[in-house]
Scaffold this motif. Structure first.
Motif, short mmCIF file in Angstrom:
data_model
loop_
_atom_site.label_atom_id
_atom_site.label_comp_id
_atom_site.label_asym_id
_atom_site.label_seq_id
_atom_site.Cartn_x
_atom_site.Cartn_y
_atom_site.Cartn_z
N HIS A 99 0.84 -1.20 0.00
CA HIS A 99 0.00 0.00 0.00
C HIS A 99 0.87 1.25 0.00
O HIS A 99 0.61 2.21 -0.75
CB HIS A 99 -0.93 -0.01 1.21
N ASP A 100 1.91 1.28 0.83
CA ASP A 100 2.81 2.43 0.90
C ASP A 100 3.54 2.65 -0.43
O ASP A 100 3.71 3.79 -0.87
CB ASP A 100 3.84 2.26 2.02
N ARG A 101 3.94 1.57 -1.08
CA ARG A 101 4.61 1.70 -2.38
C ARG A 101 3.68 2.31 -3.42
O ARG A 101 4.08 3.17 -4.20
CB ARG A 101 5.10 0.33 -2.85
N GLN A 102 2.44 1.85 -3.41
CA GLN A 102 1.47 2.40 -4.36
C GLN A 102 1.19 3.86 -4.06
O GLN A 102 1.10 4.69 -4.97
CB GLN A 102 0.17 1.59 -4.33
N ARG A 103 1.06 4.19 -2.80
CA ARG A 103 0.84 5.58 -2.41
C ARG A 103 2.01 6.45 -2.85
O ARG A 103 1.83 7.56 -3.36
CB ARG A 103 0.63 5.68 -0.90
N TRP A 104 3.23 5.96 -2.69
CA TRP A 104 4.43 6.70 -3.09
C TRP A 104 4.40 6.92 -4.61
O TRP A 104 4.67 8.02 -5.08
CB TRP A 104 5.69 5.94 -2.68
N GLU A 105 4.06 5.87 -5.35
CA GLU A 105 3.98 5.99 -6.82
C GLU A 105 2.92 7.01 -7.21
O GLU A 105 3.14 7.84 -8.11
CB GLU A 105 3.64 4.63 -7.46
N ASP A 106 1.77 6.97 -6.55
CA ASP A 106 0.70 7.93 -6.84
C ASP A 106 1.16 9.35 -6.56
O ASP A 106 0.93 10.26 -7.37
CB ASP A 106 -0.55 7.61 -6.02
N GLU A 107 1.83 9.55 -5.42
CA GLU A 107 2.32 10.89 -5.09
C GLU A 107 3.39 11.34 -6.08
O GLU A 107 3.42 12.51 -6.48
CB GLU A 107 2.88 10.91 -3.66
N LYS A 108 4.25 10.42 -6.48
CA LYS A 108 5.30 10.76 -7.46
C LYS A 108 4.66 11.15 -8.79
O LYS A 108 5.04 12.16 -9.40
CB LYS A 108 6.23 9.56 -7.65
N ASN A 109 3.69 10.37 -9.24
CA ASN A 109 3.01 10.68 -10.51
C ASN A 109 2.30 12.03 -10.43
O ASN A 109 2.33 12.82 -11.38
CB ASN A 109 2.03 9.57 -10.89
N GLN A 110 1.67 12.30 -9.31
CA GLN A 110 0.99 13.58 -9.12
C GLN A 110 2.00 14.73 -9.16
O GLN A 110 1.76 15.76 -9.81
CB GLN A 110 0.22 13.60 -7.79
N ALA A 111 3.13 14.58 -8.50
CA ALA A 111 4.17 15.62 -8.49
C ALA A 111 4.71 15.84 -9.90
O ALA A 111 4.94 16.98 -10.33
CB ALA A 111 5.29 15.24 -7.54
N GLU A 112 4.88 14.76 -10.67
CA GLU A 112 5.36 14.89 -12.05
C GLU A 112 4.34 15.60 -12.92
O GLU A 112 4.70 16.44 -13.76
CB GLU A 112 5.70 13.50 -12.62
N ARG A 113 3.06 15.29 -12.73
CA ARG A 113 2.00 15.99 -13.49
C ARG A 113 2.01 17.48 -13.17
O ARG A 113 1.92 18.33 -14.07
CB ARG A 113 0.63 15.39 -13.17
N GLU A 114 2.12 17.78 -11.89
CA GLU A 114 2.15 19.20 -11.48
C GLU A 114 3.37 19.90 -12.06
O GLU A 114 3.28 21.04 -12.52
CB GLU A 114 2.13 19.30 -9.95
N GLN A 115 4.51 19.22 -12.08
CA GLN A 115 5.73 19.80 -12.65
C GLN A 115 5.55 20.04 -14.15
O GLN A 115 5.93 21.09 -14.66
CB GLN A 115 6.93 18.87 -12.40
N ARG A 116 4.96 19.08 -14.86
CA ARG A 116 4.72 19.25 -16.30
C ARG A 116 3.77 20.41 -16.55
O ARG A 116 3.97 21.21 -17.46
CB ARG A 116 4.14 17.96 -16.90
N ASN A 117 2.73 20.50 -15.72
CA ASN A 117 1.76 21.60 -15.89
C ASN A 117 2.43 22.95 -15.65
O ASN A 117 2.16 23.91 -16.38
CB ASN A 117 0.58 21.43 -14.93
#
Length: 126
Positions: A99-117
């Motif tokens: 669960h923690d690994r998936q949460r980390w991946e989700d947070e990483k993907n969200q941070a990358e989306r925000e950076q791209r935006n």
């Protein structure tokens, strides 16, 4: 990137071996109790008309043996339960790590989306 890191190492626990050991311990407890019951049955038949000093010695010894057998059977069951509990704890911990690994991946993907935006917005001509 998230500012934390999950535990990437899987829990090391041999569930099959733990299950086999639990089964063996419970079977041992049943066998011990079965032997104890047979000893009681045979002892009652052997001492029906027996009296005297040797009878008292025999009864004392039998009581010690029966008590030790009961304690051993209980130890087997208690140990089996401890192993079952440890298996559950290992499963729970592995689930938490996943669960923690998936949460980390989700947070990483969200941070990358925000950076791209942010990057995409910076290149828009005025």
């Amino acid at each position: 990137m998230p500012n934390w890191s999950p535990n990437w190492t899987d829990v090391r626990w041999d569930h099959a071996a733990a299950s086999s050991l639990t089964t063996a311990l419970n079977q041992a407890a049943v066998a011990i109790e079965s032997g104890t019951n047979e000893r009681i049955r045979q002892a009652h038949a052997a001492v029906e008309a027996w009296a005297g000093t040797y009878r008292t010695t025999f009864d004392d010894y039998l009581n010690r043996v029966l008590k030790a057998g009961g304690e051993l059977a209980e130890t087997c069951r208690r140990t089996a339960q401890s192993i079952t509990n440890a298996s559950q704890m290992a499963s729970d911990e592995q689930s938490r790590r996943i669960h923690d690994r998936q949460r980390w991946e989700d947070e990483k993907n969200q941070a990358e989306r925000e950076q791209r935006n942010r990057s995409d917005g910076a290149h828009i001509p005025v």
